[in-house]
Write a protein that holds these residues in place. Structure first.
Motif, short mmCIF file in Angstrom:
data_model
loop_
_atom_site.label_atom_id
_atom_site.label_comp_id
_atom_site.label_asym_id
_atom_site.label_seq_id
_atom_site.Cartn_x
_atom_site.Cartn_y
_atom_site.Cartn_z
N PHE A 175 0.82 -1.21 0.00
CA PHE A 175 0.00 0.00 0.00
C PHE A 175 0.85 1.26 0.00
O PHE A 175 0.62 2.17 -0.81
N LEU A 176 1.83 1.34 0.90
CA LEU A 176 2.60 2.57 1.03
C LEU A 176 3.37 2.91 -0.25
O LEU A 176 3.31 4.06 -0.72
N PRO A 177 4.10 1.97 -0.88
CA PRO A 177 4.78 2.31 -2.14
C PRO A 177 3.80 2.75 -3.23
O PRO A 177 4.09 3.69 -3.99
N ASN A 178 2.63 2.08 -3.32
CA ASN A 178 1.64 2.48 -4.33
C ASN A 178 1.12 3.89 -4.06
O ASN A 178 0.94 4.69 -4.99
N PHE A 179 0.88 4.18 -2.81
CA PHE A 179 0.40 5.49 -2.40
C PHE A 179 1.44 6.58 -2.70
O PHE A 179 1.12 7.63 -3.26
N LEU A 180 2.69 6.31 -2.39
CA LEU A 180 3.75 7.30 -2.63
C LEU A 180 3.96 7.52 -4.12
O LEU A 180 4.29 8.64 -4.55
N LYS A 181 3.76 6.49 -4.91
CA LYS A 181 3.88 6.65 -6.37
C LYS A 181 2.81 7.61 -6.89
O LYS A 181 3.08 8.47 -7.73
N ILE A 182 1.58 7.46 -6.39
CA ILE A 182 0.49 8.36 -6.78
C ILE A 182 0.81 9.80 -6.40
O ILE A 182 0.61 10.74 -7.18
N LEU A 183 1.33 9.99 -5.18
CA LEU A 183 1.69 11.34 -4.74
C LEU A 183 2.81 11.92 -5.60
O LEU A 183 2.80 13.11 -5.93
N ASN A 184 3.76 11.09 -5.95
CA ASN A 184 4.89 11.56 -6.75
C ASN A 184 4.43 12.05 -8.13
O ASN A 184 4.97 13.02 -8.67
N VAL A 185 3.42 11.38 -8.68
CA VAL A 185 2.90 11.78 -9.99
C VAL A 185 2.05 13.05 -9.90
O VAL A 185 2.16 13.95 -10.73
N ASN A 186 1.21 13.12 -8.87
CA ASN A 186 0.24 14.21 -8.78
C ASN A 186 0.70 15.43 -7.99
O ASN A 186 0.22 16.54 -8.22
N LEU A 187 1.61 15.21 -7.05
CA LEU A 187 2.16 16.33 -6.26
C LEU A 187 3.69 16.23 -6.27
O LEU A 187 4.31 15.97 -5.25
N PRO A 188 4.31 16.43 -7.44
CA PRO A 188 5.75 16.15 -7.57
C PRO A 188 6.65 17.04 -6.72
O PRO A 188 7.79 16.65 -6.44
N ASP A 189 6.17 18.21 -6.31
CA ASP A 189 7.00 19.12 -5.52
C ASP A 189 6.80 18.96 -4.02
O ASP A 189 7.39 19.70 -3.23
N LEU A 190 5.95 18.03 -3.65
CA LEU A 190 5.66 17.83 -2.22
C LEU A 190 6.78 17.04 -1.56
O LEU A 190 7.24 16.02 -2.09
N LYS A 191 7.21 17.49 -0.38
CA LYS A 191 8.19 16.74 0.41
C LYS A 191 7.44 15.94 1.47
O LYS A 191 6.55 16.45 2.14
N LEU A 192 7.83 14.67 1.63
CA LEU A 192 7.18 13.80 2.59
C LEU A 192 8.15 13.39 3.69
O LEU A 192 9.31 13.11 3.43
N GLU A 193 7.65 13.36 4.92
CA GLU A 193 8.42 12.87 6.06
C GLU A 193 7.70 11.61 6.57
O GLU A 193 6.57 11.69 7.06
N LEU A 194 8.35 10.46 6.47
CA LEU A 194 7.73 9.19 6.84
C LEU A 194 8.31 8.67 8.16
O LEU A 194 9.53 8.64 8.33
#
Length: 291
Positions: free
Chosen positions: A105-124
């Motif tokens: 789930f998490l890798p799939n979710f992060l892939k979606i974010l990377n495509v749709n919000l490419p400038d967003l920084k994530l702290e996991l």
């Protein structure tokens, strides 16, 4: 009195040395002395006992150090959150999660974010005590994935999906899907599982499961790290019980047998969240799929 003066005071209270503190906060020693003196004058309180060699906190200073430390930390957390809100799509979103969603789930979710919000920084962060509720309310995380719904009036929760939990055994183990009846068959097996004394949701689920069949497992290794558990089971050191998500780790020499028990995944966030980016991220979580 300013926030900066209070921060100078707290640093000096920690160091008890004007020159070292001045270096640490990047001002001159004379400027630091003036700031502390101005703070004492405005408060009408002596904060430090000082002579040419020593600096010590007064009792009043110790009291303010204790209480101001918490307040300043809270202020800094709120300020960081305000900056995130102001930054919009270019900001940072912090996410906490259980280890069981790491492999699919998490890798799939992060892939979606990377495509749709490419400038967003994530702290996991994967918190070991799973206290997602407190992390959200203290603004130390923005979005929390959890296996149980957080029931708090200041937090919104949404169920994303359910999945089976599984018995995990080595390929050559005597237990097979066709011959396995229930957990009661496992009384003589060695288990590698989370510590049942813990207060985490999954530990509670395991306790209920074993209680249902009236026995306490022979636990040889306790671990909260699913990746470690999978590797140990694959080495034939014992068997385990884990969510089906761990099958996506594709560790060799393992067989997953579904049990008549399911576990959920929720996404949680602060109610009335002002940061629109966080709301966008939650929306993308709704559309993340698993096999």
């Amino acid at each position: 009195m300013t926030i900066q003066q209070i921060k100078y005071f707290l640093e000096l209270a920690k160091e008890l040395h004007f020159w070292k503190t001045a270096e640490k906060v990047f001002i001159s020693q004379s400027s630091l002395s003036r700031q502390i003196q101005a703070l004492e004058d405005e408060l009408g309180i002596k904060l430090f006992e000082r002579d040419k060699r020593n600096v010590k906190l007064t009792n009043a200073g110790k009291f303010l150090q204790e209480h101001w430390t918490d307040k300043i930390n809270e202020f800094d957390q709120l300020l960081r959150q305000a900056r995130k809100i102001d930054a919009g799509n270019l900001g940072t979103v912090s996410i906490t999660y259980p280890g069981s969603i790491t492999f699919e789930f998490l890798p799939n979710f992060l892939k979606i974010l990377n495509v749709n919000l490419p400038d967003l920084k994530l702290e996991l962060t994967e918190p070991t005590d799973e206290n997602h509720e407190k992390l959200l309310l203290d603004y130390r995380t923005d979005i929390a994935f959890s296996r149980d719904k957080i029931r708090n009036g200041n937090i919104d929760s949404l169920k994303l999906y359910s999945e089976p939990i599984c018995l995990v055994v080595p390929n050559n183990h005597w237990i097979k899907k066709k011959t396995f009846n229930n957990i009661a068959d496992l009384q003589n097996e060695k288990f590698i599982i989370s510590g049942l004394h813990q207060t985490t949701f999954f530990a509670s689920l395991l306790r209920r499961l074993f209680d249902k069949y009236g026995f306490e497992p022979r636990t040889t290794v306790e671990s909260d790290f699913g990746g470690m558990i999978l590797n140990l089971v694959s080495k034939e050191i014992g068997i385990s019980i884990l969510p089906l998500s761990f099958k996506s780790a594709k560790v060799e020499n393992l067989r997953f047998i579904k049990l008549d028990e399911k576990i959920d995944l929720y996404v949680n966030w602060r109610k009335n969240e002002l940061n629109k980016t966080i709301i966008k991220v939650v929306e993308y979580a709704k559309f993340t799929e698993i096999k």
